[in-house]
Write a protein that holds these residues in place. Structure first.
Motif, PDB file in Angstrom:
ATOM      1  N   MET A   1     -58.831  40.033  -1.484  1.00  0.00           N
ATOM      2  CA  MET A   1     -60.121  40.087  -0.825  1.00  0.00           C
ATOM      3  C   MET A   1     -61.178  40.700  -1.760  1.00  0.00           C
ATOM      4  SD  MET A   1     -61.074  41.673   2.890  1.00  0.00           S
ATOM      5  CE  MET A   1     -60.677  43.341   2.491  1.00  0.00           C
ATOM      6  N   LYS A   4     -62.142  38.164  -4.635  1.00  0.00           N
ATOM      7  CA  LYS A   4     -63.065  37.118  -4.188  1.00  0.00           C
ATOM      8  C   LYS A   4     -64.456  37.687  -3.961  1.00  0.00           C
ATOM      9  CE  LYS A   4     -59.899  33.962  -1.910  1.00  0.00           C
ATOM     10  NZ  LYS A   4     -59.550  33.332  -0.627  1.00  0.00           N
ATOM     11  N   ILE A  18     -66.032  38.180   6.103  1.00  0.00           N
ATOM     12  CA  ILE A  18     -64.646  38.620   6.062  1.00  0.00           C
ATOM     13  C   ILE A  18     -64.145  38.671   7.498  1.00  0.00           C
ATOM     14  CG2 ILE A  18     -63.042  40.467   5.496  1.00  0.00           C
ATOM     15  CD1 ILE A  18     -64.986  41.278   3.244  1.00  0.00           C
ATOM     16  N   ASP A  20     -60.979  39.475   9.826  1.00  0.00           N
ATOM     17  CA  ASP A  20     -59.718  40.216   9.826  1.00  0.00           C
ATOM     18  C   ASP A  20     -59.000  39.964  11.145  1.00  0.00           C
ATOM     19  OD1 ASP A  20     -57.661  42.094  10.020  1.00  0.00           O
ATOM     20  OD2 ASP A  20     -58.785  43.614   8.932  1.00  0.00           O
TER      21      ASP A  20
END
Length: 69
Positions: A1, A4, A18, A20
């Protein structure tokens, strides 16, 4: 993560999400002056809207309602 995140930041990606699934959360970062800055964050419920794609809004419940756990 993290890898990126840095690559997208360096390449000029305007908005980075993002998602999760374990925390059932979404974080959105916007590129400002060559760096990603936090823009929005939500957990479990609520809406997140793109600042780049006009009219694109996602309800967190629609993402995570059928997610196991």
């Amino acid at each position: 993560m993290r890898k990126k995140f840095k690559v997208y930041e360096r390449c000029g990606v305007k908005e980075y999400w993002i998602v999760d699934p374990e925390e059932k959360s979404v974080q959105v970062f916007l590129l400002k002056e060559g760096r990603f800055v936090p823009d929005q964050e939500a957990e479990q419920t609520g809406e997140i809207s793109s600042r780049v794609l006009s009219g694109f809004t996602v309800r967190l419940e629609s993402i995570f309602e059928s997610w196991p756990g």
